[in-house]
Scaffold this motif. Structure first.
Motif, PDB file in Angstrom:
ATOM      1  N   GLU A 187      10.794  -5.900  11.169  1.00 51.32           N
ATOM      2  CA  GLU A 187       9.671  -5.990  12.097  1.00 51.32           C
ATOM      3  C   GLU A 187       9.179  -7.416  12.149  1.00 51.32           C
ATOM      4  N   GLN A 188       8.208  -7.664  13.036  1.00 48.26           N
ATOM      5  CA  GLN A 188       7.737  -9.022  13.246  1.00 48.26           C
ATOM      6  C   GLN A 188       7.190  -9.651  11.968  1.00 48.26           C
ATOM      7  N   ASP A 189       6.466  -8.834  11.174  1.00 43.75           N
ATOM      8  CA  ASP A 189       5.788  -9.381   9.993  1.00 43.75           C
ATOM      9  C   ASP A 189       6.396  -8.948   8.671  1.00 43.75           C
ATOM     10  N   VAL A 190       7.135  -7.854   8.648  1.00 46.23           N
ATOM     11  CA  VAL A 190       7.663  -7.341   7.388  1.00 46.23           C
ATOM     12  C   VAL A 190       9.117  -6.930   7.553  1.00 46.23           C
ATOM     13  N   VAL A 191       9.816  -6.893   6.423  1.00 40.34           N
ATOM     14  CA  VAL A 191      11.178  -6.382   6.364  1.00 40.34           C
ATOM     15  C   VAL A 191      11.173  -5.201   5.391  1.00 40.34           C
ATOM     16  N   TYR A 192      11.810  -4.110   5.784  1.00 41.69           N
ATOM     17  CA  TYR A 192      11.831  -2.896   4.971  1.00 41.69           C
ATOM     18  C   TYR A 192      13.144  -2.812   4.190  1.00 41.69           C
ATOM     19  N   PHE A 193      13.043  -2.336   2.958  1.00 39.79           N
ATOM     20  CA  PHE A 193      14.194  -2.247   2.071  1.00 39.79           C
ATOM     21  C   PHE A 193      14.208  -0.888   1.385  1.00 39.79           C
ATOM     22  N   GLU A 194      15.356  -0.575   0.808  1.00 44.23           N
ATOM     23  CA  GLU A 194      15.456   0.569  -0.089  1.00 44.23           C
ATOM     24  C   GLU A 194      16.407   0.217  -1.223  1.00 44.23           C
ATOM     25  N   ALA A 195      16.086   0.744  -2.399  1.00 47.52           N
ATOM     26  CA  ALA A 195      16.899   0.490  -3.586  1.00 47.52           C
ATOM     27  C   ALA A 195      17.041   1.792  -4.348  1.00 47.52           C
ATOM     28  N   ILE A 196      18.123   1.910  -5.102  1.00 48.83           N
ATOM     29  CA  ILE A 196      18.420   3.143  -5.824  1.00 48.83           C
ATOM     30  C   ILE A 196      18.346   2.877  -7.323  1.00 48.83           C
ATOM     31  N   THR A 197      17.606   3.742  -8.033  1.00 47.53           N
ATOM     32  CA  THR A 197      17.475   3.642  -9.478  1.00 47.53           C
ATOM     33  C   THR A 197      17.790   4.998 -10.103  1.00 47.53           C
ATOM     34  N   THR A 198      18.055   4.976 -11.379  1.00 45.72           N
ATOM     35  CA  THR A 198      18.308   6.229 -12.113  1.00 45.72           C
ATOM     36  C   THR A 198      17.232   6.485 -13.153  1.00 45.72           C
ATOM     37  N   GLY A 199      16.121   5.773 -13.063  1.00 48.30           N
ATOM     38  CA  GLY A 199      15.030   5.978 -14.001  1.00 48.30           C
ATOM     39  C   GLY A 199      13.815   5.197 -13.567  1.00 48.30           C
ATOM     40  N   PHE A 200      12.715   5.431 -14.240  1.00 46.56           N
ATOM     41  CA  PHE A 200      11.452   4.772 -13.916  1.00 46.56           C
ATOM     42  C   PHE A 200      10.967   3.959 -15.108  1.00 46.56           C
ATOM     43  N   SER A 201      10.398   2.797 -14.820  1.00 51.42           N
ATOM     44  CA  SER A 201       9.816   1.932 -15.845  1.00 51.42           C
ATOM     45  C   SER A 201       9.107   0.808 -15.102  1.00 51.42           C
ATOM     46  N   TYR A 202       9.275  -0.427 -15.570  1.00 54.56           N
ATOM     47  CA  TYR A 202       8.730  -1.592 -14.886  1.00 54.56           C
ATOM     48  C   TYR A 202       9.747  -2.108 -13.869  1.00 54.56           C
ATOM     49  N   PHE A 203       9.254  -2.579 -12.718  1.00 54.38           N
ATOM     50  CA  PHE A 203      10.105  -3.109 -11.657  1.00 54.38           C
ATOM     51  C   PHE A 203       9.515  -4.416 -11.145  1.00 54.38           C
ATOM     52  N   VAL A 204      10.360  -5.224 -10.538  1.00 54.10           N
ATOM     53  CA  VAL A 204       9.894  -6.389  -9.784  1.00 54.10           C
ATOM     54  C   VAL A 204      10.646  -6.434  -8.464  1.00 54.10           C
ATOM     55  N   ILE A 205       9.921  -6.783  -7.407  1.00 54.12           N
ATOM     56  CA  ILE A 205      10.541  -7.141  -6.139  1.00 54.12           C
ATOM     57  C   ILE A 205      10.656  -8.655  -6.142  1.00 54.12           C
ATOM     58  N   LYS A 206      11.831  -9.183  -5.920  1.00 59.56           N
ATOM     59  CA  LYS A 206      12.031 -10.622  -6.091  1.00 59.56           C
ATOM     60  C   LYS A 206      13.076 -11.139  -5.120  1.00 59.56           C
TER      61      LYS A 206
END
Length: 822
Positions: free
Chosen positions: A608-627
């Motif tokens: 979109e004009q202001d944002v880009v959408y992403f998806e990622a696949i994980t096999t568990g939950f904990s701490y994450f970073v978008i980078k």
């Protein structure tokens, strides 16, 4: 009792009478003395005087009660005046003592049941006596067992009612104790009272016109009975006896209704607010004819604003106050609340409400921004349909904001409004225990005692014996001193193995849209908590690359070993990507697992004009970073792309492969002239091939020079080169035919020399449009760009080739990808 009475006697007996001894405890003694003033006093005698009989108050059933119950409860209260002692009571039914010598505590209600009472009329009474046998008996009461129970609607009347607002009183009575409920216009069943025989409530109707009210009674034995009533409400704004439909000036403000943009006054607003006031553009005068977009403030008796919005006063959007309702919490409610009906803001503006803070722990609000029905009760966890929880720290949750202001919760961004205060959880967490059986545990406590667990931190986590077993020292407050900027939670409930469960988080301020769960095993009571962090915990290593956002995914009743995969959908602002030199291929979601950061499979899904959408696949939950990927990785990738481009270019200009199948005959009688002729033919063939290759190489260089000459400020025009290219192709084919003729003329060459392979794609390629002379971040997909992609594909070019050509013209990678998707 300190009373002196003189009696003269000598060795005789005398009686002394007190005529009016009061009820209560008393004492007495006797003192005597002779003429020589010698005296003596007897012992003190304590005694009580009680002449008042006990009192008996019958609580249930009342006289002439009619019930369908075969088991009847009799309840009464007996009061003893003889030093608060207990009493004895008998229950007599139909002139026979049915219950005898009942021990009844003084001044406390007492209940006894009689089972299997026959149908018909019965007479009963009570007899109670105190410690001194002072006895009292009640009058006889009539009780009938028959069909029932019966319930009656007292108000509203079964009639057409002229009213000035929508707030009406509903009163219901029943013939016996039970649970009384009502249903208005089919909008669910509401409990009026429990274990009662009469109840009353003030309701705000949703409209004028016809209404249907149903009343229900459920007695002690579960017997149900109901009744209903139809009634009609006609609006008479000024209460002059003429309904508005027949009144040209319905609010008596000397402005005819056809020209009046504001009809009514504050008495026409349905409300439970005492002495409500309304100001338009700062004026309390509601008899004026207002025009234009003006500010409306609705206040209480202290002129504290409750609702604030802008309204466009015109004949087409006149404000009829009799349709409006503004309500706050009732006196027995535990949470502040504001409900507003039929008062929407002008287009492009929003509404603000001010919610009372009834407890210092109330720091959140639950918003249901839809047209309110009769039931305005919100769920305790704010997770019902259409409900959104908003933290009152000024940070937006979607379009809604809340902040604390002058002892109230100010909420804005509303269109409609049902807003209720919530208790703000404030969790203190203890240190993680040592790792035992691959698990660490800790204690957590909500110091505000909210009774909800929307943001409860995890109490256990998986670990390894070699992992760092640490957390915060002693305790930390999740509500004030933690590194949590935003938090949202969602109760998922049951998830079946193999099913795909979409969890909509609506975490606008966090930038995460949803999580798509797919499990290996069934899980019950699943809850996901997502937090946006200002920083990572101290015991975690820093990830490589440029960090856009720190996240923590927590969960309850969902261990990692049950997760087959979880697809996390998130977005990144293009301004951040552009300022840091990243494109969509550089963005990755990384998870902290096994004491290391692991980049997840991440791809962009929408631009979109202001944002880009992403998806990622994980096999568990904990701490994450978008980078964004580390700088060195980006440079390496760029170098590899450049090398690949050069390799492709080299391949495109490589000489055509030539097959020369000239058998060498091993005969001693071979003619030398034939050998010399064959060599000469090979020389000629080599010259021809050299000229063809040189021609193609020169052509490529000329095309590159032409591309560099394109002015950057010119708009993206599709260069019409196809006729020219077709002519060039004909020339090259003619040269090829001449080459073959030369070869055929040499009769010493037995096999035909292969035809040079011409790179048709390189010959037919359209010139890509130049990127516009605007900042890269402002580029958008245009029609010339889409046309170029279509034409290149029609000519058989691969997307990778098209992508490389557009990159050479300084097109942004995200725009290129959007064009390729079109």
């Amino acid at each position: 009792n300190n009373t002196l009475t003189f009696i003269t006697l000598n060795d005789t007996t005398d009686n002394y009478t007190v005529d009016t001894f009061p009820n209560g405890e008393h004492n007495m003694n006797v003192t005597c003395w002779d003429w020589a003033n010698n005296s003596n006093t007897s012992f003190t005698l304590n005694f009580s005087v009680y002449t008042r009989v006990p009192t008996i108050e019958v609580n249930w059933p009342l006289n002439n009660t009619n019930s369908s119950n075969d088991d009847v409860l009799f309840n009464w209260t007996a009061v003893d005046y003889s030093n608060n002692r207990s009493l004895k009571c008998n229950l007599t039914l139909d002139s026979v003592v049915n219950k005898s010598n009942l021990n009844v505590t003084n001044n406390r209600s007492y209940t006894v049941a009689i089972n299997n009472l026959d149908y018909g009329s019965h007479e009963w009474n009570l007899t109670c006596w105190d410690y001194f046998n002072h006895t009292n008996r009640t009058l006889s009461f009539n009780y009938s067992r028959g069909e029932g129970p019966y319930v009656y609607i007292i108000t509203p009347e079964n009639a057409t009612l002229n009213v000035s607002n929508l707030r009406q009183t509903v009163e219901i009575q029943a013939t016996e104790l039970g649970r009384i409920m009502y249903n208005l216009d089919g909008e669910g069943n509401f409990t009026l009272c429990t274990w009662c025989s009469q109840g009353k409530v003030n309701l705000t109707m949703l409209s004028f016109g016809q209404h249907k009210l149903r009343a229900y009674i459920v007695d002690y034995s579960g017997n149900l009975n109901q009744t209903y009533r139809d009634f009609w409400l006609q609006l008479d704004t000024d209460a002059n006896g003429t309904i508005d439909a027949h009144d040209n000036d319905s609010d008596a403000d000397n402005i005819w209704d056809v020209n009046d943009t504001l009809i009514g006054n504050t008495t026409n607003i349905a409300t439970n607010i005492w002495n409500l006031s309304m100001m338009v553009n700062g004026s309390l005068n509601l008899s004026k004819n207002y025009t234009g977009v003006l500010q409306i403030n609705i206040t209480n008796a202290s002129y504290d604003v409750i609702v604030s919005l802008q309204h466009n006063f015109t004949n087409l959007s006149r404000l009829v106050l009799a349709n409006v309702s503004v309500e706050v919490e009732d006196k027995n409610d535990q949470f502040g609340k504001v409900v507003v009906r039929n008062l929407e803001p002008f287009n492009g503006t929003n509404k603000t409400v001010y919610v009372n803070v009834l407890n210092s722990t109330h720091g959140w609000v639950c918003v249901k921004d839809s047209n309110p029905g009769l039931n305005t009760t919100l769920t305790p966890t704010c997770q019902g349909s259409g409900e959104i929880r908003v933290r009152c720290n000024g940070t937006a949750t979607g379009k809604y904001h809340c902040e604390k202001e002058n002892g109230k919760l100010r909420v804005w961004g509303l269109s409609y409004s049902v807003v209720q205060a919530m208790c703000e959880e404030n969790w203190s967490v203890g240190s993680w225990s040592s790792c035992s059986d691959s698990t660490q545990t800790r204690t957590v406590t909500d110091s505000n005692g909210c009774g909800t667990e929307l943001e409860k931190p995890a109490t256990s986590q998986s670990c390894t014996s070699s992992s760092n077993e640490s957390s915060s020292s002693s305790t930390s407050s999740a509500g004030s001193t933690s590194n949590v900027d935003e938090k949202v939670s969602m109760i998922v409930g049951e998830v079946k193995a193999g099913d795909v469960k979409l969890v909509e988080l609506n975490a606008e301020a966090i930038g995460v849209e949803s999580v798509e769960l797919k499990l290996k095993e069934d899980a019950n009571g699943v809850k996901i908590v997502l937090s946006k962090l200002s920083s990572l915990p101290a015991n975690l290593t820093s990830p490589e690359g440029k960090v856009y956002r720190y996240l923590e995914f927590d969960n309850q009743n969902l261990p990692d070993e049950k997760i087959e995969q979880a697809k996390i959908k998130f977005k990144v602002e293009r301004s951040w990507m552009n300022s840091n030199g990243f494109n969509s291929e550089d963005i990755v979601l990384s998870r902290y697992s096994n004491n290391a950061w692991q980049d997840l499979e991440t791809k962009s899904t929408k631009l979109e004009q202001d944002v880009v959408y992403f998806e990622a696949i994980t096999t568990g939950f904990s701490y994450f970073v978008i980078k964004g990927k580390a700088v060195e990785n980006v440079q390496t990738q760029t170098t590899n792309d450049t090398q690949q481009k050069e390799e492709n270019k080299t391949k495109s200009v490589a000489p055509p492969a030539t097959k020369t199948n000239v058998p060498i005959q091993q005969k001693s009688s071979l003619n030398p002239l034939l050998i010399i002729g064959g060599v000469a033919a090979l020389v000629v063939l080599g010259v021809v091939i050299f000229l063809v290759v040189k021609k193609f190489t020169k052509k490529d260089e000329e095309e590159e020079v032409e591309e560099e000459k394109v002015e950057p400020e010119k708009p993206m025009l599709q260069t019409e080169t196809k006729p020219m290219l077709d002519e060039s192709l004909k020339n090259e084919e003619a040269k090829t035919e001449n080459t073959q003729e030369v070869i055929k003329e040499n009769e010493t060459v037995k096999d035909e020399v292969a035809k040079p392979e011409i790179n048709v794609q390189e010959v037919k390629e359209e010139t890509p449009p130049q990127s516009p002379n605007v900042p890269v971040k402002a580029q958008v997909v245009t029609s010339p760009l889409i046309n170029y992609v279509k034409q290149m594909r029609q000519m058989g070019f691969a997307d990778e080739t098209i992508r490389e050509r557009l990159k050479s013209k300084n097109w942004h990678p995200d725009v290129i990808e959007e064009a390729l998707k079109s």
